[in-house]
Design a protein around this motif. Structure first.
Motif, PDB file in Angstrom:
ATOM      1  N   ASP A 289       4.102   3.301   7.736  1.00  0.00           N
ATOM      2  CA  ASP A 289       3.175   3.616   6.839  1.00  0.00           C
ATOM      3  C   ASP A 289       2.292   2.889   5.887  1.00  0.00           C
ATOM      4  O   ASP A 289       1.529   3.190   5.246  1.00  0.00           O
ATOM      5  CB  ASP A 289       4.079   5.033   6.812  1.00  0.00           C
ATOM      6  N   HIS A 290       3.371   1.815   5.293  1.00  0.00           N
ATOM      7  CA  HIS A 290       3.221   1.060   4.254  1.00  0.00           C
ATOM      8  C   HIS A 290       2.521  -0.445   4.281  1.00  0.00           C
ATOM      9  O   HIS A 290       3.447  -0.933   4.637  1.00  0.00           O
ATOM     10  CB  HIS A 290       4.229   1.841   3.212  1.00  0.00           C
ATOM     11  N   PRO A 291       2.131  -0.408   4.825  1.00  0.00           N
ATOM     12  CA  PRO A 291       1.108  -2.139   4.815  1.00  0.00           C
ATOM     13  C   PRO A 291       1.749  -3.186   3.439  1.00  0.00           C
ATOM     14  O   PRO A 291       1.402  -3.156   2.427  1.00  0.00           O
ATOM     15  CB  PRO A 291      -0.533  -1.785   5.485  1.00  0.00           C
TER      16      PRO A 291
ATOM     17  N   SER B 183       0.536  -1.303  -0.102  1.00  0.00           N
ATOM     18  CA  SER B 183       0.251   0.054   0.153  1.00  0.00           C
ATOM     19  C   SER B 183       1.179   0.822  -0.162  1.00  0.00           C
ATOM     20  O   SER B 183       1.215   1.552   1.008  1.00  0.00           O
ATOM     21  CB  SER B 183      -1.038  -0.538   1.298  1.00  0.00           C
ATOM     22  N   ALA B 184       0.795   1.139  -1.046  1.00  0.00           N
ATOM     23  CA  ALA B 184       2.145   3.233  -1.298  1.00  0.00           C
ATOM     24  C   ALA B 184       1.188   3.676  -0.739  1.00  0.00           C
ATOM     25  O   ALA B 184       2.064   4.442  -0.178  1.00  0.00           O
ATOM     26  CB  ALA B 184       2.113   3.672  -2.730  1.00  0.00           C
ATOM     27  N   ARG B 185      -0.130   4.623  -0.946  1.00  0.00           N
ATOM     28  CA  ARG B 185      -0.874   5.554  -0.150  1.00  0.00           C
ATOM     29  C   ARG B 185      -0.859   5.793   1.752  1.00  0.00           C
ATOM     30  O   ARG B 185      -1.875   5.878   2.157  1.00  0.00           O
ATOM     31  CB  ARG B 185      -2.469   5.692  -0.382  1.00  0.00           C
ATOM     32  N   GLY B 186      -0.478   4.285   2.040  1.00  0.00           N
ATOM     33  CA  GLY B 186      -1.022   4.163   3.560  1.00  0.00           C
ATOM     34  C   GLY B 186      -1.664   3.066   4.485  1.00  0.00           C
ATOM     35  O   GLY B 186      -2.426   2.198   3.198  1.00  0.00           O
ATOM     36  N   HIS B 187      -2.199   3.585   5.200  1.00  0.00           N
ATOM     37  CA  HIS B 187      -3.261   2.526   5.530  1.00  0.00           C
ATOM     38  C   HIS B 187      -4.453   3.006   5.449  1.00  0.00           C
ATOM     39  O   HIS B 187      -5.883   3.643   5.688  1.00  0.00           O
ATOM     40  CB  HIS B 187      -3.502   2.825   6.915  1.00  0.00           C
ATOM     41  N   SER B 188      -4.944   2.844   3.832  1.00  0.00           N
ATOM     42  CA  SER B 188      -6.137   2.590   2.981  1.00  0.00           C
ATOM     43  C   SER B 188      -7.389   2.206   3.054  1.00  0.00           C
ATOM     44  O   SER B 188      -7.390   0.776   4.272  1.00  0.00           O
ATOM     45  CB  SER B 188      -6.105   3.171   1.545  1.00  0.00           C
TER      46      SER B 188
END
Length: 151
Positions: free
Chosen positions: A141-143, A65-70
């Protein structure tokens, strides 16, 4: 005071681009390895779709997940799997979130080597050339999910 989990919301233009990339994937056209991820919504129960770059590393497949915890990350944690679609080919998979930051850092570095040109902007200054310490610091920050395709 609790720290808010990192999530970079997509801009209107990014949402439009995601719709195009998702449409292409549904119609069998992959852009540099993209596919459409479908995961059941944790509240709605409806399948939610978003284009992703499934990443192969050391013989296993991952979604980063580049955008984080989406929202798709939160849904995946509850659903424990989903589907990747490219045209008529649908691969159902189970997903296990990677907890070990050292392992995540190696996966993220390889992911950035492959797709950094597309996703570097979401990693807050982290690139494939970042130090191990910088990558480790970015891991929360990046799952990252290891996906296993069902037979």
């Amino acid at each position: 005071m609790s720290q808010q989990a990192y999530y970079l919301r997509a801009s209107a233009s990014a949402r439009r681009l995601n719709r195009v990339v998702g449409w292409l994937a549904r119609h069998g056209i992959s852009l540099m390895g993209s596919a459409e991820l479908s995961v059941r919504g944790r509240k709605s129960g409806q399948m939610q779709r978003i284009p992703v770059n499934a990443h192969s590393f050391e013989g296993k497949r991952y979604i980063v997940s580049a955008r984080g915890h989406s929202q798709w990350v939160r849904n995946m944690r509850v659903a424990g799997g989903g589907e990747l679609r490219l045209g008529r080919r649908v691969s159902r998979f189970t997903a296990a979130e990677i907890a070990d930051d050292a392992q995540k850092a190696r996966i993220i570095r390889a992911y950035l080597e492959r797709w950094g040109w597309e996703v570097d902007q979401y990693f807050q200054g982290i690139t494939a050339e970042s130090t191990d310490a910088e990558l480790l610091a970015a891991c929360p920050d990046h799952p990252v999910f290891r996906i296993t395709v069902e037979a």
